[in-house]
Design a protein around this motif. Structure first.
Motif, PDB file in Angstrom:
ATOM      1  N   ASN A   1       0.837  -1.204   0.000  1.00 28.53           N
ATOM      2  CA  ASN A   1       0.000   0.000   0.000  1.00 28.53           C
ATOM      3  C   ASN A   1       0.875   1.260   0.000  1.00 28.53           C
TER       4      ASN A   1
ATOM      5  N   SER B   1      -5.797  -2.489   3.604  1.00 37.44           N
ATOM      6  CA  SER B   1      -4.874  -1.343   3.625  1.00 37.44           C
ATOM      7  C   SER B   1      -3.627  -1.617   4.460  1.00 37.44           C
TER       8      SER B   1
ATOM      9  N   SER C   1      -9.473   4.401   2.817  1.00 38.57           N
ATOM     10  CA  SER C   1      -8.988   3.108   2.318  1.00 38.57           C
ATOM     11  C   SER C   1     -10.148   2.295   1.771  1.00 38.57           C
TER      12      SER C   1
ATOM     13  N   GLU D   1     -10.888   0.766  -1.833  1.00 42.22           N
ATOM     14  CA  GLU D   1     -11.099  -0.680  -2.020  1.00 42.22           C
ATOM     15  C   GLU D   1     -12.353  -0.942  -2.840  1.00 42.22           C
TER      16      GLU D   1
END
Lengths: 384, 136
Positions: free
Chosen positions: A180, A324, A344, A348
Motif C-alpha cells: 500500500n 490497507s 482506504s 477498495e
C-alpha cells in the motif's frame, strides 16, 4: 430525520501518515481537503466536519473548525470540530451524513486531521490517557495500552492462545501494508521481529501498537453521485456506546459498542454481515482489531488469530480484513484514524490501485474511541 | 520536573474516593458502584455512601513500561483490576519487586500512597493503590 435523500462518497483523499515536522494542522488539513475537493470537481460544500482528538493537548489550539476553514478560503462556511477521542472521524462522518440525509446541505466535507509528532512520546501518552476515565484511570497512570494489554491477557487465557499466536495480526498487517503506497510502515516483518520488539504493556509489544503519525484525510459527501461511473453509497451507519470505567466491566473480550453499532448499520442497510466483502477495523492495538472482528460477527469469538493464520481473511477470500494494512501499517493519526480507514475502504470499493483486485462491493468501516467507549460502523456499497 | 496540570480543587473534590475508596450504594436496589454515579441501573437516583472493603482479590494485571509523563520516574507501573467485595476497581499494584510472582486470585489490600506531584510548586496527590498480602 426525513430519510429522503441518498448519501454518496463522491471523492476522497489521504495524506500519507508520517512525521510531517514541516507541516502544522492547517497545512495537513489543506493538503487533504483541497485534493478531495478537486477530485470531486469542486462542488460547493455547505459545511465542513473536522475530526480531531488532541489539538488542545498537543498544539494548544481550540476552535479547530473556523481555524482550518479560514486557511482554505472558506471563512463563511460553517466548520464544526467533532471530538470523540481516536474515534472522532466516525462520529464526524455521522454528523455529515445526517446533514445531507435531512436535506440541509447538498454536499459536505468530512476531514480528519491530527499531529502526533509535535510532542515526545511520554507527553503523547499523557494525551492518550484522556481517552480513559481520567479521574479514575488516567490519574493512576492507566493508558489505553494498559487496558488493551489487560484485554489481550484475558483473551489469551480464555481462548488458550500463546503470544506467538497473537503475533499473526502485526505480521499480516505489515504484509498488506507493504503493498500500500499510502502506508507508513511498508515493510514486511517476521514473527521474530514481533517477538523481539520491546514490551509496551505486558503482553502487548511495540509491534502490537499502531505507530503514532501526523496525518489528514477527507471525504466529500453529496446527496447524488457527481460522476456517471461507479460510485460509493452510504447504505448504513451505526453508533454504540459502552461507558468508560473499565473496572466495571465483567469481561474485556467483547466490544459491546461495536456490536451495537454494527447491528444498527446492518439493519439500516437491510443486509447481513455475510454479504460484506471488505472490512476495515480500528486496530490501534492488535487485540482491538481482533475483538472488533469478533464483536462485528465477521469471525466467531476466539477464532480470529486462527482464521488469520489460515489466510481466511486475506485478499481474495470471502471477506478481506484491513486490505490497507490497518492502522498498524497506515499509522495512528489520533482522531483522524477513522478517516484513514474510510478513505482506504472508498479506494477498495472503487478498485483504486493497489486495491484493484479485491472486487469488493460491500464494505464495513469500524471506528472506536478508546477501549469500547463509543464506536461507529459505516456500511458502504459500490453502485453503478 | 513532572509535567502536571491538576488543580487543587479538582483533586480535592475526589478525596472521598481517592482516600477512602468511597463508592455509592443504591438505596432502592442495593447495587454498589465505583466510581460513584448519579443514576442506578434500576432507575433510582438515591444513593448512600459506601466505602469499599480494604481487602480483595486480584483479577488481572499488566506491567506497563510506556507511561504518561508524570509517572516516568516510577516506571514500570503494574496496573491491575481488583475485586473488592464484588466491585471491580482499577489501580496500581505496588510493593511487588517481582511482578512475575503475581497471579490472578491472590489476595491484595488497599494502601494509601503518593500518586504524583502536581506541577513545579504544586500539591502532592495521594490515593489508593493495592499491595499483595503475601510478599512477591
Amino acid at each position: 430525520m426525513f430519510n429522503t435523500t441518498g448519501v454518496y462518497i463522491v471523492a476522497s483523499s489521504l495524506v500519507q501518515g508520517g512525521r510531517h515536522y514541516e507541516k502544522g494542522l492547517k497545512e495537513l488539513f489543506a493538503e487533504s481537503f483541497l485534493k478531495a475537493l478537486d477530485n470531486a470537481g469542486n462542488p460547493g460544500v455547505g459545511a465542513i466536519y473536522v475530526a480531531n482528538a488532541f489539538a488542545e493537548s498537543l498544539q494548544d489550539q481550540g476552535v479547530l473548525g473556523a481555524y482550518l476553514a479560514d486557511y482554505v478560503g472558506l471563512r463563511k462556511t460553517p466548520a464544526i470540530r467533532i471530538e470523540g477521542g481516536d474515534g472522532s472521524s466516525g462520529l464526524a462522518f455521522l454528523e455529515a451524513y445526517n446533514m445531507i440525509r435531512s436535506g440541509i446541505y447538498d454536499c459536505v466535507a468530512v476531514s480528519g486531521v491530527e499531529k502526533m509528532s509535535d510532542v515526545t512520546s511520554i507527553r503523547l501518552n499523557k494525551a492518550l490517557a484522556t481517552i480513559t476515565d481520567y479521574e479514575y484511570e488516567g490519574f493512576f497512570g492507566v493508558t489505553p495500552a494498559a487496558i488493551s494489554a489487560l484485554a489481550m491477557k484475558e483473551y489469551m487465557s480464555k481462548y488458550n492462545y500463546d503470544y506467538e499466536d497473537m503475533a499473526i495480526w502485526p505480521v499480516k498487517m505489515h504484509e498488506r501494508g507493504s503493498a500500500n503506497p499510502l502506508a507508513y510502515m511498508r515493510r514486511k516483518i517476521s514473527l521474530k521481529d514481533v517477538m523481539d520488539s520491546e514490551v509496551v504493556s505486558e503482553p502487548l509489544r511495540l509491534y502490537d501498537t499502531a505507530p503514532a503519525v501526523d496525518g489528514a484525510g477527507t471525504v466529500i459527501l453529496c446527496n447524488k453521485p457527481l460522476k456517471n461511473d461507479a460510485v460509493v453509497r452510504v447504505d448504513g451507519v451505526g453508533v454504540g456506546s459502552n461507558g468508560t470505567y473499565i473496572g466495571q466491566r465483567s469481561e474485556l473480550t467483547m466490544l459491546h459498542s461495536v456490536a451495537d453499532a454494527t447491528n444498527m448499520a446492518l439493519r439500516m442497510a437491510n443486509t447481513e454481515v455475510g454479504s460484506v466483502n471488505a472490512v476495515e477495523v480500528h486496530d490501534t492495538y492488535s487485540i482491538l482489531g481482533i475483538l472488533a472482528l469478533e464483536s462485528m460477527g465477521i469471525t466467531r469469538p476466539g477464532e480470529t488469530p486462527r482464521a488469520l493464520s489460515l489466510g481466511q481473511l486475506d485478499p481474495g477470500g470471502r471477506v478481506v480484513v484491513n486490505a490497507s494494512g490497518g492502522l498498524k501499517s497506515m499509522g495512528f493519526p489520533g482522531g483522524a484514524s477513522g478517516m484513514y480507514e474510510l478513505v482506504s475502504m472508498h479506494m477498495e470499493l472503487m478498485g483504486t490501485k493497489p486495491f484493484d483486485n479485491l472486487n469488493a462491493e460491500v464494505g464495513l468501516v469500524q471506528d472506536m474511541s478508546g477501549f469500547d467507549l463509543t464506536s461507529t460502523v459505516i456500511l458502504l456499497r459500490r453502485v453503478s | 520536573m513532572v509535567d502536571q496540570k491538576l488543580s487543587v480543587p479538582r483533586y480535592w473534590r475526589r478525596i472521598p474516593q481517592y482516600y477512602r475508596l468511597e463508592g455509592v450504594q443504591c438505596v432502592k436496589c442495593g447495587r454498589i458502584y465505583y466510581p460513584p454515579r448519579a443514576v442506578c441501573e434500576c432507575g433510582s437516583r438515591e444513593f448512600r455512601a459506601y466505602p469499599l472493603p480494604s481487602v480483595g482479590k486480584l483479577i488481572n494485571y499488566t506491567v506497563l513500561y510506556s507511561v504518561p509523563s508524570e509517572f516516568e520516574k516510577m516506571k514500570p507501573l503494574v496496573i491491575g483490576i481488583v475485586d473488592l467485595g464484588g466491585v471491580r476497581v482499577m489501580g496500581q499494584i505496588v510493593d511487588c519487586p517481582d511482578p512475575s510472582k503475581l497471579s490472578p486470585g491472590i489476595d491484595v489490600e488497599v494502601v494509601f500512597r503518593m500518586v504524583k506531584m502536581d506541577g513545579n510548586y504544586g500539591i502532592i496527590n495521594y490515593g489508593y493503590k493495592f499491595r499483595p498480602l503475601n510478599s512477591c
